[in-house]
Design a protein around this motif. Structure first.
Motif, PDB file in Angstrom:
ATOM      1  N   ALA A  48       0.836  -1.197   0.000  1.00 25.01           N
ATOM      2  CA  ALA A  48       0.000   0.000   0.000  1.00 25.01           C
ATOM      3  C   ALA A  48       0.874   1.252   0.000  1.00 25.01           C
ATOM      4  N   PRO A  49       0.502   2.256  -0.792  1.00 25.92           N
ATOM      5  CA  PRO A  49       1.254   3.519  -0.796  1.00 25.92           C
ATOM      6  C   PRO A  49       0.883   4.362   0.420  1.00 25.92           C
ATOM      7  N   CYS A  50       1.200   3.834   1.595  1.00 28.74           N
ATOM      8  CA  CYS A  50       0.791   4.476   2.845  1.00 28.74           C
ATOM      9  C   CYS A  50       1.975   5.197   3.473  1.00 28.74           C
ATOM     10  N   HIS A  51       1.749   6.424   3.899  1.00 29.94           N
ATOM     11  CA  HIS A  51       2.776   7.220   4.568  1.00 29.94           C
ATOM     12  C   HIS A  51       2.437   7.426   6.039  1.00 29.94           C
ATOM     13  N   GLY A  52       1.691   6.474   6.585  1.00 32.17           N
ATOM     14  CA  GLY A  52       1.316   6.554   7.987  1.00 32.17           C
ATOM     15  C   GLY A  52      -0.140   6.868   8.212  1.00 32.17           C
ATOM     16  N   GLU A  53      -0.888   7.022   7.124  1.00 34.81           N
ATOM     17  CA  GLU A  53      -2.308   7.343   7.266  1.00 34.81           C
ATOM     18  C   GLU A  53      -3.080   6.238   7.985  1.00 34.81           C
ATOM     19  N   CYS A  54      -2.524   5.016   7.964  1.00 34.22           N
ATOM     20  CA  CYS A  54      -3.209   3.892   8.608  1.00 34.22           C
ATOM     21  C   CYS A  54      -3.141   3.980  10.133  1.00 34.22           C
ATOM     22  N   GLY A  55      -2.267   4.846  10.642  1.00 31.25           N
ATOM     23  CA  GLY A  55      -2.161   5.029  12.086  1.00 31.25           C
ATOM     24  C   GLY A  55      -1.191   4.097  12.777  1.00 31.25           C
ATOM     25  N   ARG A  56      -0.591   3.161  12.019  1.00 31.86           N
ATOM     26  CA  ARG A  56       0.370   2.232  12.620  1.00 31.86           C
ATOM     27  C   ARG A  56       1.796   2.722  12.387  1.00 31.86           C
ATOM     28  N   LEU A  57       2.719   2.202  13.189  1.00 31.67           N
ATOM     29  CA  LEU A  57       4.124   2.552  13.044  1.00 31.67           C
ATOM     30  C   LEU A  57       4.767   1.688  11.963  1.00 31.67           C
ATOM     31  N   GLY A  58       5.870   2.169  11.419  1.00 29.83           N
ATOM     32  CA  GLY A  58       6.615   1.374  10.455  1.00 29.83           C
ATOM     33  C   GLY A  58       6.624   1.958   9.056  1.00 29.83           C
ATOM     34  N   HIS A  59       6.552   3.280   8.957  1.00 33.39           N
ATOM     35  CA  HIS A  59       6.531   3.933   7.647  1.00 33.39           C
ATOM     36  C   HIS A  59       7.804   4.736   7.399  1.00 33.39           C
ATOM     37  N   GLY A  60       8.895   4.238   7.963  1.00 38.74           N
ATOM     38  CA  GLY A  60      10.189   4.856   7.710  1.00 38.74           C
ATOM     39  C   GLY A  60      10.231   6.308   8.123  1.00 38.74           C
ATOM     40  N   VAL A  61      10.770   7.129   7.237  1.00 40.19           N
ATOM     41  CA  VAL A  61      10.962   8.540   7.560  1.00 40.19           C
ATOM     42  C   VAL A  61       9.636   9.259   7.805  1.00 40.19           C
ATOM     43  N   HIS A  62       8.547   8.683   7.325  1.00 38.29           N
ATOM     44  CA  HIS A  62       7.235   9.305   7.544  1.00 38.29           C
ATOM     45  C   HIS A  62       6.786   9.187   9.002  1.00 38.29           C
ATOM     46  N   ASP A  63       7.460   8.338   9.779  1.00 41.82           N
ATOM     47  CA  ASP A  63       7.188   8.246  11.220  1.00 41.82           C
ATOM     48  C   ASP A  63       7.912   9.332  12.011  1.00 41.82           C
ATOM     49  N   ALA A  64       8.828  10.038  11.369  1.00 40.95           N
ATOM     50  CA  ALA A  64       9.724  10.947  12.088  1.00 40.95           C
ATOM     51  C   ALA A  64       8.959  11.998  12.879  1.00 40.95           C
ATOM     52  N   SER A  65       9.459  12.256  14.078  1.00 39.21           N
ATOM     53  CA  SER A  65       8.798  13.214  14.968  1.00 39.21           C
ATOM     54  C   SER A  65       9.838  13.894  15.849  1.00 39.21           C
ATOM     55  N   SER A  66       9.503  15.100  16.287  1.00 38.20           N
ATOM     56  CA  SER A  66      10.326  15.795  17.278  1.00 38.20           C
ATOM     57  C   SER A  66       9.614  15.848  18.626  1.00 38.20           C
ATOM     58  N   ASP A  67       8.480  15.160  18.725  1.00 38.48           N
ATOM     59  CA  ASP A  67       7.727  15.111  19.975  1.00 38.48           C
ATOM     60  C   ASP A  67       8.317  14.030  20.879  1.00 38.48           C
ATOM     61  N   PRO A  68       8.776  14.371  22.076  1.00 43.22           N
ATOM     62  CA  PRO A  68       9.432  13.382  22.944  1.00 43.22           C
ATOM     63  C   PRO A  68       8.581  12.147  23.221  1.00 43.22           C
ATOM     64  N   ALA A  69       7.294  12.336  23.449  1.00 45.39           N
ATOM     65  CA  ALA A  69       6.432  11.187  23.739  1.00 45.39           C
ATOM     66  C   ALA A  69       6.349  10.251  22.537  1.00 45.39           C
TER      67      ALA A  69
END
Length: 202
Positions: A48-69
């Motif tokens: 699937a051409p998913c960039h994290g829209e599914c809500g699950r983890l595991g989308h490479g750089v599309h998971d990137a965050s600066s939020d500590p939590a």
């Protein structure tokens, strides 16, 4: 004493959180420098051409965050992670990475100097990360309105560009080849603005 995987993961998380304090979005990496979390769609008959829209983890750089939590959540899901990647192209820095390789037998530093002379630009003082193989990653910031693509060897032999959708291995990351570290005197610097004449080449 050798660093255990658990210690490496703890250190990687600490370094990742420190990077996030500087506004950098991060993801956990494995010892192979690949994203530590596998795609949740890997077993699908058609990926699937998913960039994290599914809500699950595991989308490479599309998971990137600066939020500590969020970062802690990512590392908790990947307890085998020993490093972290810094996403390029995202605000506030719109990071661009110049990857000067030494493994191809080419002198990438000389190639960059030649480009600078030919196109009349100077690389300002900026963050420099030394790789285990002796290469260097130069961190530059780009303007928000410019999307810099990733490329390998297009700018010059031995020089790869990390732009939007790419990532740089963060300092303190431990890989199968060794540890990435900031070059002396550069860790405190902010990514310097990319010279306009260089930006046009990317």
């Amino acid at each position: 004493m050798a660093t255990t995987d658990r210690q490496a993961t703890t250190l990687a998380l600490a370094h990742a959180l420190s990077a996030a304090e500087r506004g950098l979005a991060v993801i956990p990496l494995s010892r192979t420098k690949l994203p530590a979390l596998r795609s949740p769609h890997r077993d699908a008959p058609v990926p699937a051409p998913c960039h994290g829209e599914c809500g699950r983890l595991g989308h490479g750089v599309h998971d990137a965050s600066s939020d500590p939590a969020r970062i802690r959540e990512l590392f908790a899901a990947a307890p085998w992670a020993t490093g972290y990647g810094i996403a390029c192209g995202l605000p506030p820095h719109h990071l661009i990475g110049l990857d000067l390789d030494v493994k191809t037998g080419t002198d990438s530093s000389a190639a960059l100097r030649e480009l600078a002379l030919r196109h009349l630009f100077t690389i300002p003082p900026t963050v420099v990360i030394v790789t285990p193989s002796g290469g260097r990653h130069l961190w530059l910031s780009g303007p928000s309105e410019v999307v810099v693509p990733n490329s390998a060897g297009r700018l010059a032999p031995g020089i790869d560009i990390r732009g939007a959708g790419g990532y740089l291995v963060g300092p303190g990351s431990r890989t199968g080849q060794g540890v990435y570290a900031a070059a002396p005197g550069t860790a405190h610097l902010a990514p310097a603005p990319c010279p306009r004449s260089l930006l046009r080449l990317l």
